[in-house]
Design an enzyme around this catalytic site. Structure first.
Site, PDB file in Angstrom:
ATOM      1  N   ASP A 127      81.337 -14.148  52.264  1.00  0.00           N
ATOM      2  CA  ASP A 127      81.487 -12.380  52.414  1.00  0.00           C
ATOM      3  C   ASP A 127      80.567 -11.898  53.217  1.00  0.00           C
ATOM      4  O   ASP A 127      80.785 -10.483  53.726  1.00  0.00           O
ATOM      5  CB  ASP A 127      81.691 -11.773  50.809  1.00  0.00           C
ATOM      6  CG  ASP A 127      82.730 -12.674  50.004  1.00  0.00           C
ATOM      7  OD1 ASP A 127      83.504 -13.201  50.482  1.00  0.00           O
ATOM      8  OD2 ASP A 127      82.486 -12.364  48.778  1.00  0.00           O
ATOM      9  N   GLY A 185      90.570 -12.148  69.244  1.00  0.00           N
ATOM     10  CA  GLY A 185      91.280 -11.002  70.122  1.00  0.00           C
ATOM     11  C   GLY A 185      92.279 -10.248  69.317  1.00  0.00           C
ATOM     12  O   GLY A 185      93.497 -10.274  69.810  1.00  0.00           O
ATOM     13  N   GLU A 187      94.816  -7.553  67.767  1.00  0.00           N
ATOM     14  CA  GLU A 187      95.314  -6.248  68.371  1.00  0.00           C
ATOM     15  C   GLU A 187      94.836  -5.068  67.157  1.00  0.00           C
ATOM     16  O   GLU A 187      94.551  -3.741  67.562  1.00  0.00           O
ATOM     17  CB  GLU A 187      96.858  -6.202  68.619  1.00  0.00           C
ATOM     18  CG  GLU A 187      97.204  -6.656  69.968  1.00  0.00           C
ATOM     19  CD  GLU A 187      96.853  -8.133  70.323  1.00  0.00           C
ATOM     20  OE1 GLU A 187      97.031  -8.967  69.291  1.00  0.00           O
ATOM     21  OE2 GLU A 187      96.311  -8.135  71.222  1.00  0.00           O
ATOM     22  N   ARG A 211     103.051  -2.134  75.813  1.00  0.00           N
ATOM     23  CA  ARG A 211     102.080  -2.421  76.796  1.00  0.00           C
ATOM     24  C   ARG A 211     102.430  -3.668  77.245  1.00  0.00           C
ATOM     25  O   ARG A 211     101.730  -4.288  78.044  1.00  0.00           O
ATOM     26  CB  ARG A 211     100.792  -2.276  76.274  1.00  0.00           C
ATOM     27  CG  ARG A 211     100.114  -1.133  75.765  1.00  0.00           C
ATOM     28  CD  ARG A 211      98.758  -1.027  75.973  1.00  0.00           C
ATOM     29  NE  ARG A 211      98.001  -1.664  75.066  1.00  0.00           N
ATOM     30  CZ  ARG A 211      97.691  -1.747  73.821  1.00  0.00           C
ATOM     31  NH1 ARG A 211      98.234  -0.838  72.892  1.00  0.00           N
ATOM     32  NH2 ARG A 211      97.285  -2.808  72.928  1.00  0.00           N
TER      33      ARG A 211
HETATM   34  P1  ATP Z   1      80.558 -14.532  46.167  1.00  0.00           P
HETATM   35  O1  ATP Z   1      80.358 -13.380  46.521  1.00  0.00           O
HETATM   36  O2  ATP Z   1      80.408 -15.733  47.146  1.00  0.00           O
HETATM   37  O3  ATP Z   1      81.723 -14.881  45.001  1.00  0.00           O
HETATM   38  P2  ATP Z   1      78.781 -13.985  43.986  1.00  0.00           P
HETATM   39  O4  ATP Z   1      77.247 -14.448  43.614  1.00  0.00           O
HETATM   40  O5  ATP Z   1      78.854 -12.654  44.496  1.00  0.00           O
HETATM   41  O6  ATP Z   1      79.485 -14.820  45.043  1.00  0.00           O
HETATM   42  P3  ATP Z   1      79.891 -13.356  41.342  1.00  0.00           P
HETATM   43  O7  ATP Z   1      81.017 -13.989  40.916  1.00  0.00           O
HETATM   44  O8  ATP Z   1      79.880 -11.660  41.703  1.00  0.00           O
HETATM   45  O9  ATP Z   1      79.614 -14.245  42.781  1.00  0.00           O
HETATM   46  O10 ATP Z   1      78.743 -13.651  40.504  1.00  0.00           O
HETATM   47  C1  ATP Z   1      78.252 -15.011  40.080  1.00  0.00           C
HETATM   48  C2  ATP Z   1      77.707 -14.902  38.706  1.00  0.00           C
HETATM   49  O11 ATP Z   1      76.600 -14.076  38.759  1.00  0.00           O
HETATM   50  C3  ATP Z   1      78.646 -14.155  37.715  1.00  0.00           C
HETATM   51  O12 ATP Z   1      79.776 -15.080  37.060  1.00  0.00           O
HETATM   52  C4  ATP Z   1      77.533 -13.663  36.417  1.00  0.00           C
HETATM   53  O13 ATP Z   1      77.102 -14.980  35.555  1.00  0.00           O
HETATM   54  C5  ATP Z   1      76.407 -13.716  37.220  1.00  0.00           C
HETATM   55  N1  ATP Z   1      76.196 -11.965  37.300  1.00  0.00           N
HETATM   56  C6  ATP Z   1      76.997 -11.271  38.203  1.00  0.00           C
HETATM   57  N2  ATP Z   1      76.659  -9.875  37.823  1.00  0.00           N
HETATM   58  C7  ATP Z   1      75.745  -9.982  37.232  1.00  0.00           C
HETATM   59  C8  ATP Z   1      75.124  -8.985  36.518  1.00  0.00           C
HETATM   60  N3  ATP Z   1      75.118  -7.711  36.729  1.00  0.00           N
HETATM   61  N4  ATP Z   1      74.052  -9.385  35.450  1.00  0.00           N
HETATM   62  C9  ATP Z   1      73.786 -10.485  35.265  1.00  0.00           C
HETATM   63  N5  ATP Z   1      74.571 -11.742  35.835  1.00  0.00           N
HETATM   64  C10 ATP Z   1      75.377 -11.328  36.402  1.00  0.00           C
END
Ligand code: ATP
Length: 323
Positions: A127, A185, A187, A211
């Protein structure tokens, strides 16, 4: 520090295996005892750790996904879950943990570091929504996979004078859609950071039609309010508004499972080695990322407190080139 563990968490990203390999081999090179945690934070709570030596990470550099497994752990978001994870780490005499993952995973890393456990994060998510790194591990591969699909769809759309609408991943971040849109590319690009209505999308397509374009490519981010489902419904019902007959492809998880690009493998190598060097130097509570080609080490507190912003110049660039 001598006993180090590594885990992968959140959505899998191409290059995670290469990063695990780099962490393990860099650790072995420093005569550290290395461990892998199965299934992300779930495995940490269950105490599911395995000893990994240099030979155990052979033959994985070119594989997408993560051989250690990943998970989204609800339990780790609770203080009780994190206490269990910490207890397991202490019982196994693990002295530091490398956490390979995206935004949520690094929030989890920060929580663990606040409990006094040494952690180092590696920025990895397709992402590219993580503060502390210009690009994250997996973005390059995901972009190229989406782009290959977009190129093919554009060829067939041109042959039939159709519009093609492609939805790419990215959760709430429009980076992947923006980059794929510029490189493909497009639009029109629809991203959460610049919400536009289905009517606006139809108008830009009609403009392209007038266009004299023989196709219109619309790249949509999955996190946009006007996502592929919303747009398709409207554009199919009111073809007169856009001028084009529309075909839709939602790429979904196909972007995640790919063979990591050379660029992601090199990034994984740099991140993995840097993470172990930081631990060996006694530095922790940080995220390993990259900025202007150089390694960047950002305190996890700063990572958790900040949101990565999209480069607005890229959006303007896309508009200029869509004429
Ligand atoms: P991607 O963006 O690729 O999906 P990510 O690391 O952002 O990866 P998430 O599902 O948001 O994926 O987070 C992965 C894991 O991290 C969650 O399932 C949870 O176990 C842990 N996690 C997320 N937020 C918190 C938080 N605020 N505190 C503690 N653990 C967290």
């Amino acid at each position: 520090m001598n006993r180090i563990a590594v885990l992968t968490s959140g959505g899998d990203a191409p290059g995670m295996n290469a990063a695990i390999r780099a962490v393990i081999r860099a650790g072995c090179d420093k005569e550290m005892k290395m461990f892998g945690v199965r299934d992300g934070y779930e495995g940490l709570i269950a105490g599911n750790l395995v000893r990994l030596r240099a030979r155990d990470v052979g033959g994985v550099i070119h594989l997408g996904g993560t051989f250690l497994g990943s998970a989204r752990s609800k339990e780790f978001k609770t203080p009780e879950g994190r206490a269990r994870a910490l207890r397991n780490l202490r019982e196994l005499n693990i002295e530091a943990l490398v956490i390979i993952g995206g935004n949520g995973s690094q929030m989890g890393a920060y929580e663990l570091s606040k409990l006094g456990f040494p952690v180092v994060g590696i920025a990895s998510t397709i992402d590219n929504d993580l503060y502390g790194s210009d690009v994250t591990l997996g973005v390059d591969t995901a972009t190229n996979i989406a782009l290959e699909a977009i190129d093919r769809l554009k060829v067939t759309a041109s042959s039939h004078r159709r519009a093609v609408l492609v939805e790419v991943m990215g959760r709430k971040c429009g980076y992947l859609a923006l980059i794929c849109g510029i490189a493909g590319g497009a639009e029109t690009i629809v991203i959460p950071e610049f919400e536009i209505t289905p009517d606006d999308v139809a108008e830009s397509m009609l403009d392209a039609f007038r266009r004299g374009k023989n196709h219109a490519l619309v790249v949509v981010s999955e996190g946009a309010k006007s996502n592929a489902t919303v747009l398709t419904q409207m554009l199919r019902q009111h073809q007169e508004l856009s001028g084009f007959e529309v075909r839709t492809t939602i790429l979904g998880h196909v972007q995640r499972g790919g063979v990591p690009s050379a660029s992601d493998r090199i990034l994984a190598a740099r991140f993995g080695i840097a993470a172990i060097e930081q631990i060996a130097a006694g530095n922790h509570g940080i995220l390993v990322g990259i900025h202007n080609g150089e390694m960047l080490y950002t305190p996890l507190a700063e990572v958790a407190a900040n949101k990565k912003l999209l480069d607005l110049n890229l959006f303007q660039m896309a508009k200029t080139l869509a004429t």
